[in-house]
Scaffold this motif. Structure first.
Motif, mmCIF file in Angstrom:
data_model
loop_
_atom_site.group_PDB
_atom_site.id
_atom_site.type_symbol
_atom_site.label_atom_id
_atom_site.label_comp_id
_atom_site.label_asym_id
_atom_site.label_seq_id
_atom_site.Cartn_x
_atom_site.Cartn_y
_atom_site.Cartn_z
ATOM 1 N N ILE A 133 0.823 -1.072 -0.113
ATOM 2 C CA ILE A 133 -0.031 -0.012 0.002
ATOM 3 C C ILE A 133 0.951 1.105 -0.041
ATOM 4 C CG2 ILE A 133 -1.603 1.493 1.428
ATOM 5 C CD1 ILE A 133 -2.845 -1.262 2.254
ATOM 6 N N ASP A 134 0.843 2.089 -0.883
ATOM 7 C CA ASP A 134 1.424 3.144 -1.268
ATOM 8 C C ASP A 134 0.566 4.405 -0.525
ATOM 9 O OD1 ASP A 134 3.222 5.380 -1.715
ATOM 10 O OD2 ASP A 134 2.602 5.295 -3.915
ATOM 11 N N PRO A 135 1.168 5.066 0.645
ATOM 12 C CA PRO A 135 0.182 6.053 1.442
ATOM 13 C C PRO A 135 0.336 7.290 0.439
ATOM 14 C CG PRO A 135 2.243 5.642 2.527
ATOM 15 C CD PRO A 135 2.211 4.570 1.344
ATOM 16 N N LEU A 136 1.179 7.502 -0.332
ATOM 17 C CA LEU A 136 1.299 8.703 -1.114
ATOM 18 C C LEU A 136 0.473 8.749 -2.497
ATOM 19 C CD1 LEU A 136 5.152 9.859 -0.814
ATOM 20 C CD2 LEU A 136 3.003 10.584 0.539
ATOM 21 N N ARG A 137 -0.105 7.462 -2.576
ATOM 22 C CA ARG A 137 -0.615 7.378 -4.015
ATOM 23 C C ARG A 137 -1.719 8.310 -4.347
ATOM 24 N NH1 ARG A 137 -1.375 3.896 -8.282
ATOM 25 N NH2 ARG A 137 -3.614 3.646 -9.055
ATOM 26 N N PRO A 138 -2.762 8.629 -3.115
ATOM 27 C CA PRO A 138 -3.738 9.590 -3.488
ATOM 28 C C PRO A 138 -3.305 11.144 -3.593
ATOM 29 C CG PRO A 138 -4.311 8.367 -1.569
ATOM 30 C CD PRO A 138 -2.980 7.734 -2.027
ATOM 31 N N ALA A 139 -2.153 11.270 -3.023
ATOM 32 C CA ALA A 139 -1.547 12.662 -3.080
ATOM 33 C C ALA A 139 -1.024 12.912 -4.413
ATOM 34 C CB ALA A 139 -0.493 12.904 -2.090
ATOM 35 N N LYS A 140 -0.369 11.997 -4.911
ATOM 36 C CA LYS A 140 -0.104 11.973 -6.236
ATOM 37 C C LYS A 140 -0.806 12.243 -7.274
ATOM 38 C CE LYS A 140 4.183 8.923 -5.550
ATOM 39 N NZ LYS A 140 5.010 7.666 -5.777
ATOM 40 N N ALA A 141 -2.013 11.427 -7.284
ATOM 41 C CA ALA A 141 -2.969 11.295 -8.155
ATOM 42 C C ALA A 141 -3.666 12.875 -8.203
ATOM 43 C CB ALA A 141 -4.048 10.569 -7.888
ATOM 44 N N PRO A 185 -5.258 18.676 -15.813
ATOM 45 C CA PRO A 185 -6.793 17.901 -15.533
ATOM 46 C C PRO A 185 -6.749 16.619 -16.653
ATOM 47 C CG PRO A 185 -7.145 20.143 -15.975
ATOM 48 C CD PRO A 185 -5.633 20.015 -16.184
ATOM 49 N N GLY A 186 -7.044 15.569 -15.767
ATOM 50 C CA GLY A 186 -7.137 14.382 -16.584
ATOM 51 C C GLY A 186 -5.748 13.476 -16.216
ATOM 52 N N LEU A 187 -4.661 14.136 -15.863
ATOM 53 C CA LEU A 187 -3.707 13.399 -15.367
ATOM 54 C C LEU A 187 -3.515 12.498 -14.337
ATOM 55 C CD1 LEU A 187 -0.640 13.185 -17.068
ATOM 56 C CD2 LEU A 187 0.051 15.039 -15.464
ATOM 57 N N GLY A 188 -4.369 12.905 -13.480
ATOM 58 C CA GLY A 188 -4.465 11.993 -12.229
ATOM 59 C C GLY A 188 -5.409 10.416 -12.464
ATOM 60 N N GLN A 189 -6.218 10.827 -13.468
ATOM 61 C CA GLN A 189 -7.128 9.865 -14.047
ATOM 62 C C GLN A 189 -6.292 8.716 -14.613
ATOM 63 O OE1 GLN A 189 -8.184 12.864 -14.000
ATOM 64 N NE2 GLN A 189 -10.016 12.694 -12.510
ATOM 65 N N ILE A 190 -5.443 9.268 -15.383
ATOM 66 C CA ILE A 190 -4.365 8.460 -16.348
ATOM 67 C C ILE A 190 -3.429 7.687 -15.244
ATOM 68 C CG2 ILE A 190 -2.261 8.553 -17.943
ATOM 69 C CD1 ILE A 190 -3.806 10.869 -19.219
ATOM 70 N N TYR A 191 -2.964 8.378 -14.123
ATOM 71 C CA TYR A 191 -2.321 7.644 -13.217
ATOM 72 C C TYR A 191 -3.141 6.731 -12.560
ATOM 73 C CZ TYR A 191 0.636 7.201 -8.908
ATOM 74 O OH TYR A 191 1.216 6.748 -7.825
ATOM 75 N N ASN A 192 -4.252 6.726 -12.433
ATOM 76 C CA ASN A 192 -5.284 5.997 -11.813
ATOM 77 C C ASN A 192 -5.692 4.760 -12.808
ATOM 78 O OD1 ASN A 192 -4.975 6.780 -9.066
ATOM 79 N ND2 ASN A 192 -6.831 8.136 -9.659
ATOM 80 N N LYS A 193 -5.303 4.900 -14.025
ATOM 81 C CA LYS A 193 -5.691 3.913 -14.991
ATOM 82 C C LYS A 193 -7.095 3.750 -15.137
ATOM 83 C CE LYS A 193 -1.720 1.274 -14.944
ATOM 84 N NZ LYS A 193 -0.710 1.353 -13.837
ATOM 85 N N LEU A 222 -13.359 19.239 -8.803
ATOM 86 C CA LEU A 222 -13.891 18.043 -8.847
ATOM 87 C C LEU A 222 -13.058 16.843 -9.516
ATOM 88 C CD1 LEU A 222 -16.719 16.401 -7.895
ATOM 89 C CD2 LEU A 222 -17.478 16.785 -10.444
ATOM 90 N N ASN A 223 -12.404 17.410 -10.699
ATOM 91 C CA ASN A 223 -11.268 16.445 -11.171
ATOM 92 C C ASN A 223 -10.040 15.862 -10.172
ATOM 93 O OD1 ASN A 223 -9.269 15.509 -13.085
ATOM 94 N ND2 ASN A 223 -8.328 17.628 -12.820
ATOM 95 N N ILE A 224 -9.720 16.997 -9.485
ATOM 96 C CA ILE A 224 -8.807 16.695 -8.277
ATOM 97 C C ILE A 224 -9.209 15.569 -7.339
ATOM 98 C CG2 ILE A 224 -7.305 17.781 -6.715
ATOM 99 C CD1 ILE A 224 -7.147 20.152 -8.359
ATOM 100 N N ILE A 225 -10.540 16.154 -6.875
ATOM 101 C CA ILE A 225 -11.031 15.287 -5.733
ATOM 102 C C ILE A 225 -11.409 13.922 -6.310
ATOM 103 C CG2 ILE A 225 -13.146 14.935 -4.294
ATOM 104 C CD1 ILE A 225 -13.268 17.882 -4.219
ATOM 105 N N ASP A 226 -11.783 13.569 -7.588
ATOM 106 C CA ASP A 226 -12.105 12.368 -8.140
ATOM 107 C C ASP A 226 -10.783 11.658 -8.213
ATOM 108 O OD1 ASP A 226 -13.559 10.374 -9.632
ATOM 109 O OD2 ASP A 226 -12.105 11.023 -11.268
ATOM 110 N N ALA A 227 -9.357 12.238 -8.602
ATOM 111 C CA ALA A 227 -8.406 11.578 -8.811
ATOM 112 C C ALA A 227 -7.870 10.782 -7.442
ATOM 113 C CB ALA A 227 -7.312 12.272 -9.486
ATOM 114 N N ASN A 228 -8.056 11.923 -6.440
ATOM 115 C CA ASN A 228 -7.429 11.474 -5.056
ATOM 116 C C ASN A 228 -8.442 10.414 -4.460
ATOM 117 O OD1 ASN A 228 -7.522 11.750 -2.075
ATOM 118 N ND2 ASN A 228 -6.412 13.534 -2.433
ATOM 119 N N ILE A 229 -9.802 10.316 -4.501
ATOM 120 C CA ILE A 229 -10.599 9.239 -4.034
ATOM 121 C C ILE A 229 -10.439 8.030 -4.634
ATOM 122 C CG2 ILE A 229 -12.956 8.975 -3.477
ATOM 123 C CD1 ILE A 229 -13.630 11.858 -3.077
#
Length: 184
Positions: A36-44, A52-60, A139-146
């Protein structure tokens, strides 16, 4: 209403009776622990804040990218269009105050109060469009984080809460009961 509860109870109860007959003995723990990577949500969230959208790419979650850009692009288009119309009606009103004649037949037929009302409407819509741009960006940032945070939860089949119908034939009575079994 009671009949529906009885049917629901029997449905869940009878399906779990058959599930109890199977027994498994696990000789070796086959559960693989994922790192488990604790920094994954922060990175996204950071990636989505940068572009915008880069966090969604990071989350696949590639299917979300058109939604992000569609929402932001539509809001931006509406902002630009409302700003253009606001400027047209504002300039017409200013020209009338200066005593200049209108170039447009449509605008020439409008009264000054109609021009002011149109200006206020387009200004309000422009400001709302700007708020929507900012809202969709956040909302894009929050979605990637969650999404990054929820992707690390264990959702294997071994984690379950199943209702089980217990038949107590041991006491020579036909009593039924329900219990909930959970396993890790």
């Amino acid at each position: 209403m009671q009949n529906q509860f009885i049917l629901l109870f029997l449905f869940f109860g009878l399906t779990s009776i058959f599930a109890q007959k199977k027994t498994q003995i696990i000789l070796k723990d086959t559960l693989k622990s994922e790192v488990i990577d604790p920094l994954r949500p922060a990175k996204a969230a950071f990636y989505s804040a940068i572009l915008p959208g880069l966090g969604q790419i990071y989350n696949k979650k590639y299917w979300k990218i058109p939604l992000v850009y569609g929402a932001i692009a539509t809001s931006t288009y509406l902002y630009i269009d409302n700003q253009k119309n606001y400027t047209i009606y504002r300039d017409e009103y200013k020209n009338r105050l200066e005593g200049k004649k209108s170039d447009s037949e449509y605008l020439a037929r409008l009264s000054e109060s109609q021009l002011i009302t149109a200006q206020k409407g387009y200004q309000r819509n422009r400001d709302l469009s700007a708020l929507f741009i900012v809202g969709f960006y956040i909302l894009n940032i929050i979605d990637a984080n969650i999404d990054a945070a929820l992707s690390q939860f264990n959702v294997s089949e071994k984690l379950a809460l199943k209702p089980v119908l217990i038949n107590s034939d041991v006491m020579l009575k036909n009593d039924f009961g329900v219990s909930f079994n959970y396993s890790f």
